[in-house]
Design a protein around this motif. Structure first.
Motif, PDB file in Angstrom:
ATOM      1  N   ILE A 111      15.950   0.939   3.726  1.00  0.00           N
ATOM      2  CA  ILE A 111      15.146   1.521   2.654  1.00  0.00           C
ATOM      3  C   ILE A 111      13.872   0.699   2.532  1.00  0.00           C
ATOM      4  O   ILE A 111      13.912  -0.482   2.195  1.00  0.00           O
ATOM      5  N   ASP A 112      12.747   1.330   2.830  1.00  0.00           N
ATOM      6  CA  ASP A 112      11.451   0.651   2.845  1.00  0.00           C
ATOM      7  C   ASP A 112      10.684   0.985   1.572  1.00  0.00           C
ATOM      8  O   ASP A 112      10.199   2.101   1.402  1.00  0.00           O
ATOM      9  N   VAL A 113      10.579   0.017   0.686  1.00  0.00           N
ATOM     10  CA  VAL A 113       9.905   0.215  -0.597  1.00  0.00           C
ATOM     11  C   VAL A 113       8.407  -0.065  -0.489  1.00  0.00           C
ATOM     12  O   VAL A 113       7.619   0.352  -1.325  1.00  0.00           O
ATOM     13  N   GLY A 114       7.981  -0.746   0.558  1.00  0.00           N
ATOM     14  CA  GLY A 114       6.604  -1.187   0.673  1.00  0.00           C
ATOM     15  C   GLY A 114       5.604  -0.055   0.793  1.00  0.00           C
ATOM     16  O   GLY A 114       5.864   0.961   1.447  1.00  0.00           O
ATOM     17  N   ILE A 115       4.456  -0.221   0.156  1.00  0.00           N
ATOM     18  CA  ILE A 115       3.311   0.682   0.321  1.00  0.00           C
ATOM     19  C   ILE A 115       2.098  -0.206   0.532  1.00  0.00           C
ATOM     20  O   ILE A 115       1.585  -0.820  -0.416  1.00  0.00           O
ATOM     21  N   ASN A 116       1.656  -0.309   1.772  1.00  0.00           N
ATOM     22  CA  ASN A 116       0.551  -1.200   2.131  1.00  0.00           C
ATOM     23  C   ASN A 116      -0.582  -0.391   2.744  1.00  0.00           C
ATOM     24  O   ASN A 116      -0.365   0.383   3.687  1.00  0.00           O
ATOM     25  N   ARG A 117      -1.771  -0.581   2.192  1.00  0.00           N
ATOM     26  CA  ARG A 117      -2.943   0.115   2.737  1.00  0.00           C
ATOM     27  C   ARG A 117      -3.562  -0.726   3.843  1.00  0.00           C
ATOM     28  O   ARG A 117      -3.960  -1.864   3.621  1.00  0.00           O
ATOM     29  N   GLY A 129       8.746   6.629  -2.413  1.00  0.00           N
ATOM     30  CA  GLY A 129       7.719   6.987  -3.397  1.00  0.00           C
ATOM     31  C   GLY A 129       8.028   8.213  -4.235  1.00  0.00           C
ATOM     32  O   GLY A 129       7.972   8.160  -5.476  1.00  0.00           O
ATOM     33  N   PRO A 130       8.360   9.348  -3.624  1.00  0.00           N
ATOM     34  CA  PRO A 130       8.647  10.545  -4.431  1.00  0.00           C
ATOM     35  C   PRO A 130       9.836  10.370  -5.362  1.00  0.00           C
ATOM     36  O   PRO A 130       9.901  11.005  -6.418  1.00  0.00           O
ATOM     37  N   MET A 131      10.775   9.507  -4.981  1.00  0.00           N
ATOM     38  CA  MET A 131      11.949   9.286  -5.818  1.00  0.00           C
ATOM     39  C   MET A 131      11.605   8.549  -7.105  1.00  0.00           C
ATOM     40  O   MET A 131      12.286   8.712  -8.120  1.00  0.00           O
ATOM     41  N   THR A 132      10.547   7.747  -7.077  1.00  0.00           N
ATOM     42  CA  THR A 132      10.197   6.953  -8.254  1.00  0.00           C
ATOM     43  C   THR A 132       9.840   7.854  -9.430  1.00  0.00           C
ATOM     44  O   THR A 132      10.345   7.671 -10.555  1.00  0.00           O
ATOM     45  N   ILE A 133       8.989   8.852  -9.199  1.00  0.00           N
ATOM     46  CA  ILE A 133       8.611   9.744 -10.296  1.00  0.00           C
ATOM     47  C   ILE A 133       9.791  10.610 -10.713  1.00  0.00           C
ATOM     48  O   ILE A 133      10.015  10.848 -11.913  1.00  0.00           O
ATOM     49  N   ALA A 134      10.589  11.082  -9.751  1.00  0.00           N
ATOM     50  CA  ALA A 134      11.765  11.885 -10.105  1.00  0.00           C
ATOM     51  C   ALA A 134      12.724  11.095 -10.989  1.00  0.00           C
ATOM     52  O   ALA A 134      13.291  11.623 -11.952  1.00  0.00           O
ATOM     53  N   CYS A 135      12.883   9.805 -10.681  1.00  0.00           N
ATOM     54  CA  CYS A 135      13.773   8.971 -11.497  1.00  0.00           C
ATOM     55  C   CYS A 135      13.165   8.653 -12.859  1.00  0.00           C
ATOM     56  O   CYS A 135      13.903   8.421 -13.832  1.00  0.00           O
ATOM     57  N   LEU A 136      11.848   8.643 -12.952  1.00  0.00           N
ATOM     58  CA  LEU A 136      11.202   8.516 -14.261  1.00  0.00           C
ATOM     59  C   LEU A 136      11.578   9.703 -15.151  1.00  0.00           C
ATOM     60  O   LEU A 136      11.889   9.536 -16.340  1.00  0.00           O
ATOM     61  N   GLY A 177       4.647   0.812   5.548  1.00  0.00           N
ATOM     62  CA  GLY A 177       5.627   0.137   4.718  1.00  0.00           C
ATOM     63  C   GLY A 177       5.785  -1.327   5.088  1.00  0.00           C
ATOM     64  O   GLY A 177       4.966  -1.902   5.815  1.00  0.00           O
ATOM     65  N   ASP A 178       6.846  -1.917   4.581  1.00  0.00           N
ATOM     66  CA  ASP A 178       7.188  -3.302   4.917  1.00  0.00           C
ATOM     67  C   ASP A 178       8.009  -3.377   6.203  1.00  0.00           C
ATOM     68  O   ASP A 178       8.294  -4.462   6.699  1.00  0.00           O
ATOM     69  N   ALA A 237      13.704  -3.363   1.868  1.00  0.00           N
ATOM     70  CA  ALA A 237      12.511  -4.185   2.063  1.00  0.00           C
ATOM     71  C   ALA A 237      11.515  -3.911   0.950  1.00  0.00           C
ATOM     72  O   ALA A 237      11.005  -2.800   0.824  1.00  0.00           O
ATOM     73  N   ALA A 238      11.251  -4.933   0.153  1.00  0.00           N
ATOM     74  CA  ALA A 238      10.335  -4.795  -0.980  1.00  0.00           C
ATOM     75  C   ALA A 238       9.554  -6.091  -1.145  1.00  0.00           C
ATOM     76  O   ALA A 238       9.571  -6.727  -2.191  1.00  0.00           O
ATOM     77  N   VAL A 239       8.858  -6.487  -0.081  1.00  0.00           N
ATOM     78  CA  VAL A 239       8.201  -7.788  -0.063  1.00  0.00           C
ATOM     79  C   VAL A 239       6.680  -7.689  -0.072  1.00  0.00           C
ATOM     80  O   VAL A 239       5.986  -8.661  -0.329  1.00  0.00           O
ATOM     81  N   GLY A 240       6.133  -6.496   0.229  1.00  0.00           N
ATOM     82  CA  GLY A 240       4.688  -6.311   0.174  1.00  0.00           C
ATOM     83  C   GLY A 240       3.930  -6.866   1.364  1.00  0.00           C
ATOM     84  O   GLY A 240       2.767  -7.241   1.238  1.00  0.00           O
ATOM     85  N   ARG A 241       4.568  -6.901   2.537  1.00  0.00           N
ATOM     86  CA  ARG A 241       3.908  -7.358   3.760  1.00  0.00           C
ATOM     87  C   ARG A 241       3.984  -6.261   4.814  1.00  0.00           C
ATOM     88  O   ARG A 241       5.083  -5.858   5.205  1.00  0.00           O
TER      89      ARG A 241
END
Length: 292
Positions: free
Chosen positions: A228-234, A263-270, A241-242, A208-212
């Motif tokens: 796998i929830d990619v969303g980060i919504n405040r 989220g933590p995986m994004t920086i590790a993969c960078l 998440g989504d 899920a990566a739709v931003g809702r």
């Protein structure tokens, strides 16, 4: 049934430790130290926190960290000139321009000014095209992290039915390409997909990566699916998440939480991409297990 909570924070810590070992081996064997340059334009508070975290983790992995800050009113020409200098700097193996950029700057032009081999975000047209056509590419960090979590949870993805909700160039499209590369059967869904819950219900894998906020409900899911929830919504209730986590854990086999999942995986993969870029720049084999 209560789903397994996929702990992205713990997985990222293990990944960073593995990267640090490979960085040390690279220095010992070849006297090479990967270098990551991060460019921040303006003073967005969230971006400043993110850039600081990237810099800290880069140094902890044994890499060189180069941070460049430009004022919010910096011109596009000034930013492009900085990227040109970083492209030519042999100590810099990866370049990341923190998004979003101020409105007067054309993001596409800036991203595509980054040398393809140093594009550790995997956002350039060249890397996007290579990934889509099954060629060796720098893979965007978030989809790469998602793929690692899926492989860790499920093992072989061959023949699995996957639904990716969202068609962005940053997550949705590259995620679909990666899943296809692992021989999954992939559907890319979006806001105009007819009967979206029914589409999702047939999936063994849901990304899920739709931003809702909390759009995907538990009753949308196939029993035993991995989500796998990619969303980060405040929201007023905090970060969500989504996916409606509370209802999803009653149906799914495993779900990533928000925060603490993707989220933590994004920086590790960078960091993984920066190590990969350094190896490729010096005609060395790709580091094991880091390239998707």
């Amino acid at each position: 049934m209560t789903a397994t909570r996929i702990d992205g924070k713990a997985h990222a810590a293990r990944l960073r430790a593995r990267i640090a070992e490979q960085v040390a081996e690279l220095k010992q064997a070849h006297d090479l130290v990967p270098g990551l340059a991060v460019v921040l334009v303006g003073e967005d508070p969230a971006s400043q926190v993110y850039v600081a975290s990237k810099g800290k983790q880069t140094v902890e992995a044994g890499m060189k960290s180069f941070e460049h800050r430009l004022p919010a009113d910096a011109t596009q020409a000034e930013l492009l000139a900085l990227i040109g200098r970083l492209n030519a700097d042999a100590e810099v193996h990866g370049i990341l321009v923190q998004l979003p950029l101020p409105g007067h700057i054309n993001e596409s032009e800036v991203i595509n000014a980054i040398a393809v081999k140093k594009d550790v975000d995997g956002f350039t047209v060249a890397n996007s095209g290579r990934l889509a056509t099954g060629q060796r590419a720098m893979v965007p960090c978030t989809p790469l992290g998602c793929l690692m979590l899926l492989r860790d949870q499920m093992g072989d993805l061959s023949g699995k039915e996957a639904v990716v909700i969202g068609r962005s160039n940053i997550v949705g499209k590259p995620m679909a390409s990666l899943l296809l590369g692992d021989n999954a059967t992939v559907t890319v869904a979006h806001s105009r997909t007819k009967d979206l819950p029914e589409v999702v219900r047939r999936a063994d894998i849901v990304v899920a990566a739709v931003g809702r906020p909390e759009m995907v409900k538990g009753d949308w899911l196939k029993p035993g699916a991995v989500v796998i929830d990619v969303g980060i919504n405040r929201t007023e209730a905090g970060l969500v998440g989504d996916v409606d986590y509370a209802s999803a854990v009653e149906i799914a086999a495993a779900v990533t939480p928000v925060p603490g999942g993707v989220g933590p995986m994004t920086i590790a993969c960078l960091l993984a991409n920066t190590l990969t870029a350094c190896c490729r720049a010096n005609d060395l084999p790709d580091p094991a297990g880091l390239t998707g």
